[in-house]
Design a protein around this motif. Structure first.
Motif, PDB file in Angstrom:
ATOM      1  N   PHE A  20       1.021  -1.346   0.207  1.00  0.00           N
ATOM      2  CA  PHE A  20      -0.317   0.034  -0.095  1.00  0.00           C
ATOM      3  C   PHE A  20       0.853   1.582   0.432  1.00  0.00           C
ATOM      4  CE2 PHE A  20      -3.125  -2.534   1.829  1.00  0.00           C
ATOM      5  CZ  PHE A  20      -3.687  -2.982   0.528  1.00  0.00           C
ATOM      6  N   TYR A  21       2.110   0.957   0.207  1.00  0.00           N
ATOM      7  CA  TYR A  21       2.884   2.101   0.286  1.00  0.00           C
ATOM      8  C   TYR A  21       4.790   1.866   0.144  1.00  0.00           C
ATOM      9  CZ  TYR A  21       3.009   0.352   4.667  1.00  0.00           C
ATOM     10  OH  TYR A  21       3.451  -0.740   5.869  1.00  0.00           O
ATOM     11  N   THR A  22       5.110   3.036   0.144  1.00  0.00           N
ATOM     12  CA  THR A  22       6.726   2.515   0.626  1.00  0.00           C
ATOM     13  C   THR A  22       6.813   3.573   1.341  1.00  0.00           C
ATOM     14  OG1 THR A  22       6.656   3.051  -1.964  1.00  0.00           O
ATOM     15  CG2 THR A  22       8.581   3.297  -1.148  1.00  0.00           C
ATOM     16  N   ARG A  23       8.163   2.966   2.597  1.00  0.00           N
ATOM     17  CA  ARG A  23       8.619   3.653   3.230  1.00  0.00           C
ATOM     18  C   ARG A  23       9.797   4.550   3.113  1.00  0.00           C
ATOM     19  NH1 ARG A  23       6.629   2.293   8.545  1.00  0.00           N
ATOM     20  NH2 ARG A  23       5.948  -0.321   8.426  1.00  0.00           N
ATOM     21  N   LEU A  24       9.550   5.924   3.265  1.00  0.00           N
ATOM     22  CA  LEU A  24      10.708   6.759   3.230  1.00  0.00           C
ATOM     23  C   LEU A  24      10.739   7.803   3.690  1.00  0.00           C
ATOM     24  CD1 LEU A  24      10.355   8.810  -0.535  1.00  0.00           C
ATOM     25  CD2 LEU A  24       8.686   7.696   1.374  1.00  0.00           C
ATOM     26  N   PHE A  25      11.834   8.535   4.135  1.00  0.00           N
ATOM     27  CA  PHE A  25      11.501  10.110   4.702  1.00  0.00           C
ATOM     28  C   PHE A  25      11.796  10.770   3.268  1.00  0.00           C
ATOM     29  CE2 PHE A  25      15.343   6.629   7.281  1.00  0.00           C
ATOM     30  CZ  PHE A  25      14.421   6.962   8.093  1.00  0.00           C
ATOM     31  N   PRO A  26      11.329  12.217   3.925  1.00  0.00           N
ATOM     32  CA  PRO A  26      11.077  13.932   3.037  1.00  0.00           C
ATOM     33  C   PRO A  26      13.016  14.012   2.772  1.00  0.00           C
ATOM     34  CG  PRO A  26       9.884  13.329   5.653  1.00  0.00           C
ATOM     35  CD  PRO A  26      10.920  12.230   5.689  1.00  0.00           C
ATOM     36  N   THR A  27      12.744  14.477   2.187  1.00  0.00           N
ATOM     37  CA  THR A  27      13.958  15.234   1.627  1.00  0.00           C
ATOM     38  C   THR A  27      14.310  16.149   1.774  1.00  0.00           C
ATOM     39  OG1 THR A  27      13.872  14.325  -0.680  1.00  0.00           O
ATOM     40  CG2 THR A  27      14.980  16.145  -0.183  1.00  0.00           C
ATOM     41  N   PRO A  28      15.479  16.289   3.216  1.00  0.00           N
ATOM     42  CA  PRO A  28      16.057  18.005   3.461  1.00  0.00           C
ATOM     43  C   PRO A  28      15.463  19.511   2.452  1.00  0.00           C
ATOM     44  CG  PRO A  28      17.264  16.741   4.285  1.00  0.00           C
ATOM     45  CD  PRO A  28      16.439  15.883   3.352  1.00  0.00           C
ATOM     46  N   LEU A  29      14.975  20.204   3.191  1.00  0.00           N
ATOM     47  CA  LEU A  29      14.662  22.201   2.654  1.00  0.00           C
ATOM     48  C   LEU A  29      15.456  22.321   3.048  1.00  0.00           C
ATOM     49  CD1 LEU A  29      11.648  22.752   0.496  1.00  0.00           C
ATOM     50  CD2 LEU A  29      11.521  24.180   3.834  1.00  0.00           C
ATOM     51  N   PRO A  30      16.731  22.979   1.966  1.00  0.00           N
ATOM     52  CA  PRO A  30      17.064  24.068   2.233  1.00  0.00           C
ATOM     53  C   PRO A  30      16.566  25.149   3.234  1.00  0.00           C
ATOM     54  CG  PRO A  30      17.173  23.596   0.368  1.00  0.00           C
ATOM     55  CD  PRO A  30      15.861  22.546   0.799  1.00  0.00           C
ATOM     56  N   THR A  31      17.139  25.748   3.834  1.00  0.00           N
ATOM     57  CA  THR A  31      16.913  27.486   4.420  1.00  0.00           C
ATOM     58  C   THR A  31      15.326  27.203   4.950  1.00  0.00           C
ATOM     59  OG1 THR A  31      16.870  28.100   2.372  1.00  0.00           O
ATOM     60  CG2 THR A  31      18.408  28.489   2.759  1.00  0.00           C
ATOM     61  N   PRO A  32      15.074  26.737   5.498  1.00  0.00           N
ATOM     62  CA  PRO A  32      13.768  26.789   6.240  1.00  0.00           C
ATOM     63  C   PRO A  32      12.922  27.523   6.984  1.00  0.00           C
ATOM     64  CG  PRO A  32      14.816  24.966   7.098  1.00  0.00           C
ATOM     65  CD  PRO A  32      15.947  25.414   6.453  1.00  0.00           C
ATOM     66  N   TYR A  33      12.421  27.887   6.921  1.00  0.00           N
ATOM     67  CA  TYR A  33      11.448  29.254   7.701  1.00  0.00           C
ATOM     68  C   TYR A  33      10.255  29.276   7.912  1.00  0.00           C
ATOM     69  CZ  TYR A  33      11.419  31.900   3.609  1.00  0.00           C
ATOM     70  OH  TYR A  33      11.225  31.736   1.555  1.00  0.00           O
ATOM     71  N   LEU A  34      10.060  29.483   9.353  1.00  0.00           N
ATOM     72  CA  LEU A  34       8.164  29.152   9.531  1.00  0.00           C
ATOM     73  C   LEU A  34       7.499  30.462   8.613  1.00  0.00           C
ATOM     74  CD1 LEU A  34       6.473  27.841  10.973  1.00  0.00           C
ATOM     75  CD2 LEU A  34       6.016  29.227  13.245  1.00  0.00           C
ATOM     76  N   VAL A  35       6.969  30.540   7.515  1.00  0.00           N
ATOM     77  CA  VAL A  35       5.566  31.231   7.211  1.00  0.00           C
ATOM     78  C   VAL A  35       4.517  31.188   8.111  1.00  0.00           C
ATOM     79  CG1 VAL A  35       3.844  31.190   5.435  1.00  0.00           C
ATOM     80  CG2 VAL A  35       6.799  30.388   4.618  1.00  0.00           C
ATOM     81  N   HIS A  36       3.768  30.172   8.631  1.00  0.00           N
ATOM     82  CA  HIS A  36       2.492  30.308   9.269  1.00  0.00           C
ATOM     83  C   HIS A  36       1.980  29.181   9.827  1.00  0.00           C
ATOM     84  CE1 HIS A  36      -0.605  32.183  10.426  1.00  0.00           C
ATOM     85  NE2 HIS A  36      -0.073  33.425  10.017  1.00  0.00           N
ATOM     86  N   PHE A  37       1.708  28.967  11.305  1.00  0.00           N
ATOM     87  CA  PHE A  37       0.579  28.412  11.977  1.00  0.00           C
ATOM     88  C   PHE A  37       0.401  28.740  12.101  1.00  0.00           C
ATOM     89  CE2 PHE A  37       0.557  26.390  16.625  1.00  0.00           C
ATOM     90  CZ  PHE A  37       0.664  25.570  16.147  1.00  0.00           C
ATOM     91  N   ASN A  38      -0.880  27.145  12.590  1.00  0.00           N
ATOM     92  CA  ASN A  38      -2.861  27.269  12.699  1.00  0.00           C
ATOM     93  C   ASN A  38      -2.994  26.820  13.811  1.00  0.00           C
ATOM     94  OD1 ASN A  38      -5.542  27.327  12.389  1.00  0.00           O
ATOM     95  ND2 ASN A  38      -4.740  25.728  10.976  1.00  0.00           N
ATOM     96  N   GLU A  39      -3.116  28.176  14.547  1.00  0.00           N
ATOM     97  CA  GLU A  39      -2.967  27.725  15.883  1.00  0.00           C
ATOM     98  C   GLU A  39      -4.413  26.514  16.179  1.00  0.00           C
ATOM     99  OE1 GLU A  39      -3.300  30.417  18.899  1.00  0.00           O
ATOM    100  OE2 GLU A  39      -0.775  31.354  18.112  1.00  0.00           O
ATOM    101  N   ASP A  40      -5.742  27.179  15.394  1.00  0.00           N
ATOM    102  CA  ASP A  40      -6.572  25.881  15.644  1.00  0.00           C
ATOM    103  C   ASP A  40      -6.367  24.780  15.201  1.00  0.00           C
ATOM    104  OD1 ASP A  40      -8.440  28.652  15.980  1.00  0.00           O
ATOM    105  OD2 ASP A  40      -9.917  27.386  14.466  1.00  0.00           O
ATOM    106  N   ALA A  41      -6.080  24.442  13.737  1.00  0.00           N
ATOM    107  CA  ALA A  41      -5.625  22.827  13.695  1.00  0.00           C
ATOM    108  C   ALA A  41      -4.962  22.582  14.621  1.00  0.00           C
ATOM    109  CB  ALA A  41      -4.725  23.158  12.292  1.00  0.00           C
ATOM    110  N   ALA A  42      -3.896  22.645  15.796  1.00  0.00           N
ATOM    111  CA  ALA A  42      -3.209  22.407  16.358  1.00  0.00           C
ATOM    112  C   ALA A  42      -3.591  21.701  17.187  1.00  0.00           C
ATOM    113  CB  ALA A  42      -1.962  23.568  16.300  1.00  0.00           C
TER     114      ALA A  42
END
Ligand code: AMP
Ligand code: MG
Length: 489
Positions: A20-42
């Motif tokens: 049903f799937y393939t196990r794998l890791f995300p690819t690192p994202l260069p220079t990451p910064y927070l754009v937005h965080f949704n407190e309601d969804a948290a």
């Protein structure tokens, strides 16, 4: 309330066979910064809102560091894209981290969208552009505010990494939440591959986890299809009533839970046009606004076909036969409420259809009109000048208003009471493309994310007057005509 490290992971999907799937890791994202965080969804996963301020948050929610307890994987599916069956799709840029169980006992799957290439990426780069993540982030909350079933989004992490679409853009990763990301296409692939045991395993899994009331029933697979038919019919009615066009109703974008799913080139109808096509690349209008109800049924038929190894043809037909009556009943109920009527009667059909024709021929904004209709005064002699002034063909409006007035008199609701009820179903604020575009422009050109927050706040309460925000209800400016949204996200 939990920290990022103490989320209660469970991995029912990852316990299914590896087919049903393939196990794998995300690819690192260069220079990451927070754009937005949704407190309601948290709140949905009991995550403490202060967690977003921790430096580790960005690492976890960009896919750069593995969330403790997660078991990342890319899901396999296929689907009909624009009517053509594509034998294998799958998460080409999304990675399921696992399911979190909250204190209320609900399960929420956490999925990173734009987290890098997977074995299902085909020619894609595995990334999402900031523009499209902002649109998905905002629209999920807008639909939630409107009371329409939808996936949600927790955060957007941006990057300076360049991404090539029609122009050069930058990458971003969205954290999406849904009780399940299983789609119609998740079933189709095992039907077309004739892997009927896997089909059964998936159906049993979905039933056990998401339709537990059916789990012990003898005809559980048929009842499951019936339930998906009912949910989808109701969802289509909600979309039509509010004027939402999805844009890419491929079977791989159809949620098995009846959620609005995979926001791409969506749009809300503005000047009323039943043939509205929100997706710039949909040249033949397969997914035009007024075709959505029939496409919903077409997609359900594809799902039903895929379930035929588990259910009889008769059961499949019986389930599909429910679609039209359920859609019609729900749509007319919603439209009666939008018109301020206590109930929808057969003789209200021409009243509604004539109104929609008038809105179309007079190019009147669908959302504005229904909101303003709440101010209709039913007393004889009232001219309802505000509404009247919106029409080019005033005589046609007057004639319709007379019919509406006599219909309202039969209901005997006082104007004020009717308005109160209508204001709870006719939103003042919707996510107009130009509003999203302003937030996108500020984010991409100035790294200013405040407009995203302002829109989230506004759209969570779309029925409230919010007078200080009234300019957000204004019709689109001229430049909005230039906005083109397509599948390239
Ligand atoms: P969508 O039109 O976004 O629903 O995507 C349809 C299919 O294309 C899915 O299998 C996606 O995972 C895949 N896909 C879309 N965009 C990308 C991308 N940039 N990289 C890899 N796969 C993608
Ligand atoms: Mg998709």
């Amino acid at each position: 309330m939990r920290t990022v490290e103490t989320l209660q992971f469970d991995h029912s999907f990852a316990r299914l066979p590896g087919a049903f799937y393939t196990r794998l890791f995300p690819t690192p994202l260069p220079t990451p910064y927070l754009v937005h965080f949704n407190e309601d969804a948290a709140g949905l996963i009991d995550l403490h809102p202060k967690e977003a301020a921790r430096p580790e948050f960005i690492d976890y929610f960009s896919g750069n560091r593995l969330l403790p307890g997660s078991e990342p994987l890319a899901m396999l599916y296929s689907g009909h894209q624009f009517g053509v069956y594509v034998p294998q799709l799958g998460d080409g840029r999304a990675i399921l981290l696992g399911e979190v169980r909250n204190q209320a006992g609900e399960r929420w799957e956490m999925q990173l969208k734009g987290a890098g290439r997977t074995p299902y990426s085909r020619d894609g780069d595995g990334r999402a552009v900031l523009r499209s993540t902002i649109r998905e982030y905002l629209c999920g909350e807008a639909m939630q505010g409107l009371g329409i079933p939808t996936t949600r989004a927790l955060s957007i992490v941006g990057s300076d990494q360049k991404i090539f679409r029609e122009t050069v853009e930058t990458a971003a990763v969205l954290l999406r939440l849904a009780p399940s990301h299983v789609r119609f296409g998740s079933f189709q692939i095992f039907y077309y591959r004739r892997q009927h045991e896997l089909l059964r395993t998936l159906a049993d899994y979905v039933i056990a986890h998401h339709f537990p009331a059916l789990a012990e029933k003898k005809e559980k697979h048929a009842l499951f299809l019936m339930e998906v038919v009912l949910r989808t019919a109701r969802l289509m009615a909600e979309w039509q009533a509010v004027g939402f066009a999805h844009g890419v109703m491929n079977t791989d974008n159809m949620s098995i839970l009846g959620l609005t799913f995979d926001y791409g080139p969506f749009g809300f109808v503005e000047a009323y046009d039943p043939g509205f096509i929100c997706n710039h690349s949909d040249h033949i209008g397969r997914y035009a606004f007024n075709r959505q109800p029939q496409i919903g049924l077409w997609n359900l038929s594809a799902l039903a076909q895929s379930l035929t190894p588990l259910i009889s043809k008769e059961a499949a037909t019986e389930a599909l036969d429910q679609y039209e009556p359920v859609f019609n009943a729900h749509y007319t109920t919603l439209m009666a409420r939008k018109l301020g009527l206590k109930e929808f009667r057969n003789e209200d059909v021409p009243l509604l259809l004539d109104l929609l024709r008038l809105l179309q021929s007079n190019k009147i904004d669908y959302t504005h009109f229904f909101r303003a209709l709440g101010n209709f005064k039913q007393a004889p002699g009232e001219r309802n000048s505000d509404l009247r002034a919106r029409f080019i063909d005033i005589a046609a409006f007057d004639a319709w208003a007379e019919r509406y007035r006599s219909r309202l008199l039969a209901d005997t609701l006082p104007d004020a009471e009717r308005k109160r009820a209508m204001d709870r179903i006719n939103p003042k604020y919707i996510l107009r493309n130009y509003l999203a575009q302003i937030a996108i422009r500020k984010a991409t050109e100035e790294r200013d994310y405040t407009e995203i927050g302002r829109l989230l706040h506004l759209l969570r309460r779309p029925f409230d007057e919010q007078p200080e925000m009234a300019r957000y209800a204004e019709p689109p400016p001229d430049w909005a005509k230039e906005i083109q949204v397509s599948c390239s996200s």
